[in-house]
Design a protein around this motif. Structure first.
Motif, mmCIF file in Angstrom:
data_model
loop_
_atom_site.group_PDB
_atom_site.id
_atom_site.type_symbol
_atom_site.label_atom_id
_atom_site.label_comp_id
_atom_site.label_asym_id
_atom_site.label_seq_id
_atom_site.Cartn_x
_atom_site.Cartn_y
_atom_site.Cartn_z
ATOM 1 N N MET A 25 -4.619 -26.678 -28.290
ATOM 2 C CA MET A 25 -4.692 -27.515 -29.485
ATOM 3 C C MET A 25 -4.958 -26.681 -30.733
ATOM 4 O O MET A 25 -4.500 -27.019 -31.821
ATOM 5 C CB MET A 25 -5.778 -28.577 -29.311
ATOM 6 C CG MET A 25 -5.434 -29.638 -28.279
ATOM 7 S SD MET A 25 -3.903 -30.530 -28.653
ATOM 8 C CE MET A 25 -4.368 -31.362 -30.170
ATOM 9 N N ALA A 29 -2.559 -26.709 -33.956
ATOM 10 C CA ALA A 29 -3.053 -26.971 -35.314
ATOM 11 C C ALA A 29 -2.555 -25.920 -36.295
ATOM 12 O O ALA A 29 -2.262 -26.221 -37.458
ATOM 13 C CB ALA A 29 -4.583 -27.003 -35.312
ATOM 14 N N ASN A 152 -9.871 -31.554 -30.533
ATOM 15 C CA ASN A 152 -9.958 -31.969 -31.935
ATOM 16 C C ASN A 152 -10.870 -31.060 -32.751
ATOM 17 O O ASN A 152 -10.628 -30.847 -33.944
ATOM 18 C CB ASN A 152 -10.420 -33.426 -32.007
ATOM 19 C CG ASN A 152 -9.355 -34.371 -31.513
ATOM 20 O OD1 ASN A 152 -8.162 -34.144 -31.727
ATOM 21 N ND2 ASN A 152 -9.754 -35.430 -30.835
ATOM 22 N N ARG A 155 -8.697 -28.370 -33.449
ATOM 23 C CA ARG A 155 -7.729 -28.788 -34.460
ATOM 24 C C ARG A 155 -8.293 -28.621 -35.866
ATOM 25 O O ARG A 155 -7.620 -28.118 -36.759
ATOM 26 C CB ARG A 155 -7.325 -30.243 -34.209
ATOM 27 C CG ARG A 155 -6.343 -30.832 -35.204
ATOM 28 C CD ARG A 155 -6.086 -32.292 -34.867
ATOM 29 N NE ARG A 155 -5.350 -32.970 -35.916
ATOM 30 C CZ ARG A 155 -4.026 -33.040 -35.989
ATOM 31 N NH1 ARG A 155 -3.293 -32.454 -35.070
ATOM 32 N NH2 ARG A 155 -3.434 -33.685 -36.962
ATOM 33 N N GLY A 158 -8.474 -24.967 -36.560
ATOM 34 C CA GLY A 158 -7.130 -24.427 -36.757
ATOM 35 C C GLY A 158 -6.510 -24.831 -38.069
ATOM 36 O O GLY A 158 -5.849 -24.023 -38.737
ATOM 37 N N LEU A 159 -6.726 -26.091 -38.465
ATOM 38 C CA LEU A 159 -6.147 -26.553 -39.724
ATOM 39 C C LEU A 159 -6.799 -25.868 -40.922
ATOM 40 O O LEU A 159 -6.125 -25.495 -41.880
ATOM 41 C CB LEU A 159 -6.295 -28.073 -39.839
ATOM 42 C CG LEU A 159 -5.350 -28.893 -38.955
ATOM 43 C CD1 LEU A 159 -5.758 -30.359 -38.958
ATOM 44 C CD2 LEU A 159 -3.904 -28.738 -39.412
ATOM 45 N N SER A 261 -3.134 -29.560 -45.773
ATOM 46 C CA SER A 261 -4.111 -29.105 -44.802
ATOM 47 C C SER A 261 -5.407 -29.902 -44.910
ATOM 48 O O SER A 261 -6.054 -30.207 -43.900
ATOM 49 C CB SER A 261 -4.405 -27.616 -44.989
ATOM 50 O OG SER A 261 -3.289 -26.834 -44.632
ATOM 51 N N LEU A 264 -4.845 -33.259 -43.178
ATOM 52 C CA LEU A 264 -4.825 -33.107 -41.728
ATOM 53 C C LEU A 264 -6.209 -32.768 -41.182
ATOM 54 O O LEU A 264 -6.573 -33.197 -40.083
ATOM 55 C CB LEU A 264 -3.819 -32.027 -41.331
ATOM 56 C CG LEU A 264 -2.352 -32.307 -41.665
ATOM 57 C CD1 LEU A 264 -1.478 -31.150 -41.189
ATOM 58 C CD2 LEU A 264 -1.874 -33.623 -41.044
ATOM 59 N N THR A 265 -6.989 -32.013 -41.951
ATOM 60 C CA THR A 265 -8.335 -31.660 -41.507
ATOM 61 C C THR A 265 -9.231 -32.891 -41.465
ATOM 62 O O THR A 265 -9.978 -33.111 -40.498
ATOM 63 C CB THR A 265 -8.944 -30.599 -42.430
ATOM 64 O OG1 THR A 265 -8.109 -29.439 -42.429
ATOM 65 C CG2 THR A 265 -10.349 -30.225 -41.976
ATOM 66 N N SER A 268 -8.504 -34.914 -38.589
ATOM 67 C CA SER A 268 -9.063 -34.348 -37.367
ATOM 68 C C SER A 268 -10.525 -34.723 -37.171
ATOM 69 O O SER A 268 -10.984 -34.896 -36.038
ATOM 70 C CB SER A 268 -8.911 -32.828 -37.379
ATOM 71 O OG SER A 268 -7.551 -32.467 -37.391
#
Length: 429
Positions: A25, A29, A152, A155, A158-159, A261, A264-265, A268
């Protein structure tokens, strides 16, 4: 329930699976933001260019998901998943090198994403079948939630880090980093050592025979195929909005990769909360709740379409993340307790195929529609489709009335009890 989670943490195979899924994951991400803005930054690239690149992966998923289900039921699922992770590692490194060297022709990007989709077609059927082989039946929802929670958290990390890398030095290095994480995930999968589920299956059994058996299991459950039809339309507009239209609007009106980003963060963090709630909440009618939660998919796309400020869009995305993680865990746990273990990967492949079938169409149409009518207007249509399909699914009695199965025991297994047992209830097959 806390004691069952403590026992899971002591199980080396579960920890290996959790670690592998978390690393995978993390890679996933990194990749979408890097790929999307890497493509959009190419000379002459448009929303249609991005649609073509992403559609290749989605088409491969649709084409090969059923075969992925047969493979995951026929062979040791851990080896299937390991091969998929290592293939994704090579492909993402190759994509990163293409962007880093400045040699990223459209045909090359399409080839790499198509192959990544082919590898991805093995992942969902395999992981869906692996979890009940590793996790005791009465701990399935906890196991699903912990795996989702680890993914998650990765994630979010990563994001955040992926967005920083993309903004600072470009998407190429982010894709190389994703490849490294996929490689590590495959290494942890090697620790599972799982046998095939159908050890005594006749060698003469054909792929078509196995697919037919999986289809019988799939179509015999109204709640299953109706929800899959709902999510076929749902995923079509979700992929259009999340993979193409959202990044386009972010680039045009919100400041670019950093803003996307951020969205998306925050989403998450919603996913993390959904996983935490799933550890404690067992709704009596899980599929009814799955559909009710799906209504929360629409707000972020409506807000994007209405030129809302970034903060409002982020809040809507938080709700989407919360809903999607919780409904995914409820859905996956229900499938794992309702479907015979030896057919689970094949049934999950029909689930994935149906849900993803219209995804390529959404991606292919999103770019041209955005160029013709404006991305904001198309996003409003996406939100409307999500609401309409959720309302239709909720009207079906089989969805509203399916009760969660009581487990055979609410107490945890003894520490030396086997973890690779089937469901603890009698299944109607």
């Amino acid at each position: 329930m806390a004691s069952t989670r403590a026992l899971l943490w002591k199980d080396q195979r579960f920890v290996a699976l959790l670690t592998a899924r978390t690393l995978s994951m993390l890679a996933l991400a990194f990749a979408p933001v890097a790929l999307a803005f890497g493509v959009l930054d190419l000379p002459g690239a448009t929303a249609t260019t991005l649609s073509v690149v992403l559609a290749a992966e989605s088409i491969a998923l649709v084409l090969f998901t059923l075969i992925g289900g047969v493979i995951a039921d026929r062979y040791p699922r851990d080896r299937v998943l390991q091969g998929a992770e290592w293939t994704n590692a090579l492909l993402h490194v190759a994509l990163g090198v293409m962007f880093l060297t400045g040699h990223a022709p459209l045909w090359g990007l399409v080839t790499m994403t198509f192959l990544a989709g082919t590898a991805g077609a093995l992942v969902w059927p395999a992981i869906t079948g692996i979890i009940p082989q590793v996790v005791p039946a009465h701990s399935l929802q906890d196991g699903n939630a912990l795996i989702g929670l680890g993914g998650n958290v990765a994630r979010v990390a990563g994001l955040v880090s992926g967005g920083i890398v993309v903004v600072a030095i470009g998407g190429g290095w982010a894709l190389v980093g994703a490849g490294a994480a996929f490689a590590l995930a495959g290494a942890f999968i090697t620790r599972l050592h799982l046998p095939p589920v159908i050890a005594d299956q006749p060698a003469a059994a054909s792929v078509l025979t196995e697919l037919r058996e999986g289809w019988v299991e799939f179509r015999s459950r109204t709640w299953l195929w109706v929800c899959v039809l709902q999510f076929s339309a749902f995923v079509m507009v979700w992929q259009a909005g999340h993979l193409v239209l959202g990044p386009v609007v972010a680039k045009q009106a919100l400041g670019g990769a950093g803003a996307w980003s951020t969205i998306l963060t925050v989403e998450s963090f919603g996913l993390i909360l959904g996983g935490l709630v799933a550890m404690r909440w067992r709704p009596r009618f899980p599929i009814r709740m799955v559909v009710l939660l799906s209504f929360l998919g629409a707000p972020p796309y409506l807000l994007l379409g209405l030129h809302a400020p970034l903060a409002a869009i982020a809040i809507g995305s938080f709700g989407l993340g919360f809903a999607f993680e919780l409904l995914t865990i409820l859905w996956q746990t229900t499938m794992q307790t309702e479907i015979p273990p030896e057919a689970l990967s094949r049934v999950s492949s029909y689930d994935a195929l149906g849900s993803l079938a219209l995804g390529p169409l959404g991606i292919i149409l999103a770019g041209p529609a955005a160029d013709a009518f404006g991305a904001h207007h198309v996003l409003i249509v996406c939100a409307a489709v999500m609401v309409a399909t959720s309302a239709v699914a909720l009207s079906v009695p089989g969805i509203r009335n399916l009760r969660a199965r009581p487990y055979a025991a609410d107490a945890p297994l003894a520490p030396d009890s086997p973890a690779d047992v089937g469901p603890a209830v009698s299944l109607p097959y």
